[in-house]
Design an enzyme around this catalytic site. Structure first.
Site, PDB file in Angstrom:
ATOM      1  N   PRO A  13       0.810  -1.230   0.000  1.00  0.00           N
ATOM      2  CA  PRO A  13       0.000   0.000   0.000  1.00  0.00           C
ATOM      3  C   PRO A  13       0.840   1.275   0.000  1.00  0.00           C
ATOM      4  O   PRO A  13       0.278   2.356   0.041  1.00  0.00           O
ATOM      5  CB  PRO A  13      -0.788  -0.078   1.314  1.00  0.00           C
ATOM      6  CG  PRO A  13      -0.422  -1.386   1.941  1.00  0.00           C
ATOM      7  CD  PRO A  13       0.834  -1.858   1.329  1.00  0.00           C
ATOM      8  N   GLU A  14       2.164   1.158  -0.020  1.00  0.00           N
ATOM      9  CA  GLU A  14       2.993   2.367  -0.008  1.00  0.00           C
ATOM     10  C   GLU A  14       3.726   2.491  -1.350  1.00  0.00           C
ATOM     11  O   GLU A  14       3.154   2.961  -2.309  1.00  0.00           O
ATOM     12  CB  GLU A  14       3.925   2.336   1.215  1.00  0.00           C
ATOM     13  CG  GLU A  14       3.088   2.257   2.506  1.00  0.00           C
ATOM     14  CD  GLU A  14       3.873   2.402   3.793  1.00  0.00           C
ATOM     15  OE1 GLU A  14       4.692   3.329   3.909  1.00  0.00           O
ATOM     16  OE2 GLU A  14       3.653   1.583   4.719  1.00  0.00           O
TER      17      GLU A  14
END
Lengths: 337, 337
Positions: free
Chosen positions: A140-141
């Site tokens: 998610p980054e």
């Protein structure tokens, strides 16, 4: 000390005694050079990679390098923006494909982060080298598996040469990428007026700021916000009462219910506050901490006074020349959006 | 001139004649200062805002200011990254909420863009002041209506003071925001070895690069890629043949079927190429242009030689110190993610 505690602040506040009290409580000024940083890290029993300017210069490029993300458009600086107090100014970090951090966690500041005893909200890393790998790989980054990160950097001859020169035979590895970034981050130290005060300059803080510092000490904030970073260590989460936005996100602390106390350096620049960035006002954040961690009521006026002190922790930022990154080659893996 | 055209390049290539030929064809070196830029803009009949260092310094902050986006995490520099040749290295720009540019348009470089006769792929703006407003407001880019942009910037006292000092009574307006950004962009000029060559330094380009320049001229590339920016003007789109990736995205040129010729300055740093960023290789891009625009076949070897010349257009970038942005206040409109 007791006579000072009893008296009504600014009237009888003695700067010298306050400095002594603060230092006795473990508030220490920022180190003035890399040697000073190493001494603190050794005291905290934290491993570190020996600093060199060359590593830091390479690390700076990598810190601003969007190709370390799968998409090619997110860099460390996206969420830890050096122009915005080292953070991003949003409640929860936004990453690859606009993914909101799945635990709804707020990006902490990168400034002075080398001096934190723990990294990440749950303290799962102790060094910045370990830390730097996390967001690069996290789906998610930046969403770049270590292997892809190495492949991307290895496709750029300028980087390959620099890595060889600095790291010798090992060259471009994921560890070395993180090591260079951590070395750059070691330069992100922000001395403030508070440091001058701790060093003995009685006039470095105004009377009002000294009053705020005294309140900060007397209310007990200093119990967790201690050390060179006024934070950075693990402490119990929600000691006295539940945090009023605790239901936002699923963060409950580490396995022992501990949370990393954020540094208070540059705190006036890094709203919104707390692990889930739910509180935007510094004043409100101070009062909430009184309730949550200390089980006391901090009045609006007291919070204002403490905030005046906290603003003196806004430090001078190092001058960072925006790096020129090597041009992609035909071997460079394409962005994956 | 004809004797040179006939001869077999490097053997008989005369640097002085080549310089003269290039200059006669309208290839001129970059101006050395802001006065020189103004002269070129006046020649092109382009309006400009009188340059001051103060405007440029303010504009630099705004260029890196993510709060000009609705989300608070996208700045001009996100798509026009000063470390990546002034572009983003992806085919089509990614904006607010990870929206791919709806026309699948590639972000052009900001470097030297002040010297383009037209802005945007369809040339709908002629000045950078006009241009700068576009992406801020565009919903798929920064998604900030002018009113919100002004509200955000007006909530930050440091900006308000700077705007007052520079723009007087009008203070923070959307026009003034764009004007300051355009003034910063005026400083993004990248002199290259090619400029030295045009100025008369015969040794500034290697024989191979001179050969590439000669081919660039003789093949007809210079017909569109002319002027100080080797591009930046409007030209017919797909003159001889259809661009092989024309179906990617819906861009068909402006109402007259014209497209802005991209500058070739720093072209080696700004892959992928063309309005929809479908071609990643410079060599392939050169050959495709031969087919599409000139109706000729450029061999792989010729394209290589032209590419050698084009690489000499990679210029020296100005040193940009990463700006410190004012801290948000309680009045600052919150990010809208």
């Amino acid at each position: 000390m007791s006579s000072i505690v009893k008296c009504k602040f600014s009237k009888c506040l003695n700067a010298n005694s306050l400095i002594e009290e603060a230092r006795n409580l473990g508030l220490i000024p920022l180190p003035k050079n890399q040697k000073g940083i190493e001494e603190i890290l050794m005291d905290m029993n934290i491993k570190f990679s020996p600093f060199t300017e060359e590593k830091a210069e390479l690390g700076k490029k990598l810190y601003f390098e969007p190709r370390l993300s799968k998409s090619g458009i997110i860099s460390c600086n996206t969420c830890h923006n050096l122009g915005l107090g080292g953070a991003d100014g949003v409640s929860a970090a936004i990453g690859h494909r606009w993914t909101v951090n799945p635990h709804y966690l707020n990006s902490p500041t990168v400034y002075n982060s080398i001096l934190n005893a723990s990294q990440f909200w749950d303290g799962r890393a102790t060094t910045l080298v370990e830390q730097a790998k996390g967001p690069i790989e996290a789906e998610p980054e930046m969403a770049t598996p270590a292997k892809l990160a190495v492949e991307k950097i290895s496709s750029l001859p300028e980087y390959v040469n620099e890595f060889k020169k600095i790291y010798g035979k090992s060259g471009v590895t994921f560890d070395n990428i993180a090591d260079a970034i951590a070395n750059f981050e070691r330069t992100l130290i922000t001395p403030s007026r508070f440091d001058k005060f701790l060093e003995g300059d009685e006039n470095a803080l105004s009377k009002k700021e000294q009053e705020g510092l005294k309140l900060f000490i007397d209310k007990g904030c200093v119990a967790c916000h201690s050390g060179v970073n006024l934070g950075g260590n693990m402490q119990p989460f929600q000691v006295a009462n539940q945090y009023k936005f605790a239901s936002l996100g699923d963060f409950k602390g580490d396995e022992n219910g501990l949370v990393k106390t954020p540094t208070l350096r540059n705190i006036a620049e890094t709203a919104p506050y707390f692990h889930n960035g739910a509180i935007w006002s510094l004043n409100e954040a101070i009062r909430e901490m009184g309730s949550t961690q200390l089980g006391i009521s901090i009045s609006n006026k007291e919070a204002e006074t403490i905030a005046v002190f906290l603003k003196s922790l806004t430090g001078e930022k190092p001058k960072v020349i925006y790096p020129q990154l090597p041009a992609s080659t035909e071997k460079t893996p394409k962005p994956q959006l």
